[in-house]
Write a protein that holds these residues in place. Sequence first.
Motif, mmCIF file in Angstrom:
data_model
loop_
_atom_site.group_PDB
_atom_site.id
_atom_site.type_symbol
_atom_site.label_atom_id
_atom_site.label_comp_id
_atom_site.label_asym_id
_atom_site.label_seq_id
_atom_site.Cartn_x
_atom_site.Cartn_y
_atom_site.Cartn_z
ATOM 1 N N TYR A 14 -5.760 -31.006 -9.339
ATOM 2 C CA TYR A 14 -6.681 -29.700 -8.635
ATOM 3 C C TYR A 14 -6.952 -28.445 -9.678
ATOM 4 C CZ TYR A 14 -1.744 -27.039 -9.285
ATOM 5 O OH TYR A 14 -1.275 -26.594 -10.445
ATOM 6 N N LEU A 15 -6.355 -28.802 -11.313
ATOM 7 C CA LEU A 15 -6.787 -27.211 -11.853
ATOM 8 C C LEU A 15 -8.469 -27.447 -12.693
ATOM 9 C CD1 LEU A 15 -3.147 -26.944 -13.795
ATOM 10 C CD2 LEU A 15 -4.211 -25.088 -11.837
ATOM 11 N N GLN A 16 -8.699 -28.858 -12.852
ATOM 12 C CA GLN A 16 -9.685 -28.907 -13.525
ATOM 13 C C GLN A 16 -11.313 -27.991 -13.040
ATOM 14 O OE1 GLN A 16 -9.116 -33.043 -15.382
ATOM 15 N NE2 GLN A 16 -10.126 -33.291 -13.510
ATOM 16 N N LEU B 262 1.162 -32.379 -3.235
ATOM 17 C CA LEU B 262 0.580 -30.873 -2.418
ATOM 18 C C LEU B 262 0.131 -30.471 -3.833
ATOM 19 C CD1 LEU B 262 2.727 -30.552 0.509
ATOM 20 C CD2 LEU B 262 0.912 -31.743 0.757
ATOM 21 N N SER B 263 0.147 -28.767 -3.125
ATOM 22 C CA SER B 263 -0.621 -28.113 -4.100
ATOM 23 C C SER B 263 -0.106 -26.406 -3.625
ATOM 24 C CB SER B 263 -1.735 -27.401 -4.626
ATOM 25 O OG SER B 263 -2.572 -28.700 -4.577
ATOM 26 N N ASP C 226 -2.957 -22.239 -21.527
ATOM 27 C CA ASP C 226 -1.627 -21.919 -20.916
ATOM 28 C C ASP C 226 -1.545 -22.353 -19.428
ATOM 29 O OD1 ASP C 226 1.635 -20.522 -21.754
ATOM 30 O OD2 ASP C 226 0.344 -18.415 -19.927
ATOM 31 N N LYS C 227 -2.030 -21.971 -18.525
ATOM 32 C CA LYS C 227 -1.592 -22.880 -17.497
ATOM 33 C C LYS C 227 -1.011 -23.893 -17.706
ATOM 34 C CE LYS C 227 -3.036 -22.018 -12.091
ATOM 35 N NZ LYS C 227 -3.993 -21.446 -11.124
ATOM 36 N N ILE C 228 -2.231 -24.973 -18.583
ATOM 37 C CA ILE C 228 -2.175 -25.928 -17.385
ATOM 38 C C ILE C 228 -0.423 -26.859 -18.515
ATOM 39 C CG2 ILE C 228 -2.591 -27.806 -19.046
ATOM 40 C CD1 ILE C 228 -5.571 -27.022 -18.133
ATOM 41 N N ALA C 229 -0.731 -25.954 -19.598
ATOM 42 C CA ALA C 229 0.709 -26.091 -20.417
ATOM 43 C C ALA C 229 2.116 -25.944 -19.449
ATOM 44 C CB ALA C 229 0.840 -25.005 -21.648
ATOM 45 N N ARG D 223 2.954 -39.833 -16.736
ATOM 46 C CA ARG D 223 1.270 -40.225 -16.315
ATOM 47 C C ARG D 223 1.340 -39.320 -14.672
ATOM 48 N NH1 ARG D 223 -2.106 -45.653 -14.220
ATOM 49 N NH2 ARG D 223 -2.615 -44.340 -12.426
ATOM 50 N N LYS D 224 2.563 -39.367 -14.150
ATOM 51 C CA LYS D 224 2.219 -38.745 -12.774
ATOM 52 C C LYS D 224 2.205 -36.909 -12.679
ATOM 53 C CE LYS D 224 5.197 -41.900 -10.136
ATOM 54 N NZ LYS D 224 6.581 -42.358 -8.948
ATOM 55 N N ALA D 225 3.341 -36.309 -13.918
ATOM 56 C CA ALA D 225 2.655 -34.750 -14.215
ATOM 57 C C ALA D 225 0.956 -34.805 -14.468
ATOM 58 C CB ALA D 225 3.290 -34.381 -15.444
ATOM 59 N N ARG D 226 0.365 -35.452 -15.335
ATOM 60 C CA ARG D 226 -0.951 -35.829 -15.640
ATOM 61 C C ARG D 226 -1.759 -35.169 -14.357
ATOM 62 N NH1 ARG D 226 -4.235 -38.635 -17.361
ATOM 63 N NH2 ARG D 226 -2.693 -40.379 -17.150
#
Length: 900
Positions: A338-340, A452-453, A305-308, A330-333
Amino acid sequence: MVSSSSKRQTPENVAVVVEFSDGSFDEGFSVKLLILKDGRTIQEDDDLPIIPPAPQMPQLYHDWHEISLRNSRQLQAVPAQVTNVGAWKQTVKDLEKTCDQWFKNYAFNSLRDRILANTRVSADQSVPIIIRCKTKDEILRRLPWHTWDLFTRLHSAEFALFTGFRQPVSTLEAPVKVLAIFGSSQGDLQLEKDEAALKLLEQRGAQITKISEPDEETLSHLLFDQNWQILFFAGHSSSEECSGLIQINDSKSLSLDTLRKSLTTAVRRGLKLAIFNSCDGLGIADFLADLKVPSVIVMREPVPDKIAHRFLLYFLQEFSEGTPLCLAVRKARDRLEYLQENFPAATWLPTVCLNPNQSEFVWPNITDNPQPDPIIPVPPTPPKKGISLPLPLRIMLGLVAVVGISIATLAKVNPCLIFPSTCTKPIDISHNDINNYISFGEKPIANSRVKLSEPYLLLKQQGITAFSQGRYSDTVNIFDNLRNQAKLNKSAPGFSQAALAALQDPEILIYRNNAFVNLRHQQQKNSPIYTIAVAAPLNNNFGLDILFGVAQAQDVAVNQNNINLQVVIANDNNNLRQTQQVAEALSNKDKILAVVGHYTSPNTCAALKIYSPKSLVVISPTSTVVNFQSNPDCYDPNRVFFRTVSSSRVEAYSLVRYLVEDLKKPVRKVVAFYNPNEGFSKDLHEQFEQVIRAFNGRIVANFDLSDPNFDISKLPPEVENADALVLLPDGGTNNSMTLQKAIEITKLNKGKKPILAANPMYLQEVISEAKNATVNNIFLAVDWHPKQCGAEKFRKQTNEYWGGDLNRRTALAYEAVQAVLQAIKLSDTPVTRQEIRQKLSETGIQPSTAASSDVVKDTPIRFDARGDRMEFTTRVIVTVKEVNKKLSFEIVKDISCPAK
């Protein structure tokens, strides 16, 4: 063709189709390459090598897929959390490693090189690489294709899946009507975050109809009765053969096949894009493709859900700002990387499915209102009552957790607080919108590599918003707190990566000081503001290196020397056309006194034609072509060009002399690799020819790195009897093809012949790819190195600013600002462009009145009549060595050290 006054220009429609026909993972695959422009085939290759077998691939995929079913928007019951992230990571690692080995095979390299060699592909703004699988092997479509090094080398490319060759439809038209369907939130899906993200489209003029948990009749009527351009779904879904299921409420799942007629009608009435932000979407994509929906975005696999919702937010930010569809994906992907740590393979999931004949969709421009002047600040407005800044660090530490601020929450209130750029004119590379690539703090820079995150991203956007409203005190406090927090956390476990990225964002420091300068000017009306610009390709690391130096020099000027120096940032994308547009925009702003930039000689040359008639000085830290001012292609009648870097003549002489006199190597026979069609590479090659001849040698063979037929699978036979190789890739203007070929040559050489290389190869990427083939074998000549004599003070200062060592581009950009400041100091008040040029060009200037460089102790900054740096007659020589078990560029000859 839609008028550019009311719509954005659509990008050139170049698409690459890689077609897998006969074969299997046990036997290998036959492959065919098609490159199309506007639906017309411009290149077709069917004589490609057979893609080799990879029999272990199906099992590795199934192992990964099995564990990925958990914690997703998959139909049925969904566990709240993955119980074994370590096992999940291992399956990702195993599959990725096998794909990496497969993609490195000669057959893939040959396919990659043919794609990169096509000039239309390398020059286009956004290029879909469409995988067409005519075999029955479904796993081919599900592999992590984005890990193929084709996508590393071609930054404008994005992996896509084939839907069919259809007639293209018209582009998106304002107002864009969106039907947003929200299904069941069973399993604690946070669909409200998807809903909040859609507000970004509303800010761009979209008309969004939202419906939650609809029944079949309502959904069918909506699709039949209205004209939609975008269909959006969020919730649970799964694929079934040639169709798919969506869960519309907690107890009901709906087959898309039951909506076939209503969806067909929607397509006929203008449906152009479908986005299913839900699990397992390939069957859904196939179904919609059969109905001739032009473009579809789905998640190939079960999606957490968080990735979606993060993907949706990042994608809509890019797409609504004018980024073409595939490049926006691509830019969004990429931003999901950082979520991986907690969601392995997060970047694998989003997928575009396309018709190769279809022009990429671009969000339409809905306003012709002009951009705010990027030089004259907006008048300040008082801060709202109740806002207290600066925030104490202890409050900032708990910003997200304690105060409860989240991207989704802010978006519900006002998406401008997240992305102020969504509240201004959309991005375009057309002349009218070039100011989207230019900012002094009032808006983000378009297509900047800086990412940035949270919480740093949120704070940066708050700072930009405060700046745009003229709240300069708040801006300074926000950015100071951001950098202070990043410094505290850069070594903290779990925080270091995001903190270091924030600390190494030069835009933040420049925007902070611009706000401080304007605040000080408000308080002290007699203290003038001096404005300069920095123009560099901020879509790559070269440009960021230049920006580091400018930001650091500005900070010293503003906070230590009390000079009100304001810096305008301009992103030229390392693209000739955009460079000219940037130059026009900057030269038309009378307040800009000088420009630091650009990166490559061809870009600087193109800009000079515009700067010179306006008497706007340009000081380049990296452009090295000999005799710039007399170069007929550059046209500099007012002699406004200066550089802090030495010329290519000095570079060639330093390298050849080191090889002959220090290493005692002959240069009787040299083989050269360069690009004769690019100004910098051609010029440097000419200098090498002259210098080698002076040392009684000659270049016995030349090879064109830009030639698409140049074979990089093996070294030319002339290399066997050569004494040395000369590798002169260009600076990557418009594409990086020649650099990649130079790296391949370095690898093939295996350290056998000494290599004299141009500065575009002064990259960690070269070491990472060529590894031991570079050690004590590849030599470069540089004007500055952090370990050279006299550089220790600046190296230490740089490390404190950015959390690590930087390179010559940073040092020479720093010196460029110092030179401008010295010219300002020596000029009358008010300072003019003409006075800046005059002070820089005074060739009789003495060291006592010249600018004194901080990057190398006791070194003045002076220019001769050609604008060349007087102090630089030879360069420091570096090669690759192992230091502390890590390969890096180290000094082997330091010309700045006293003779022993």
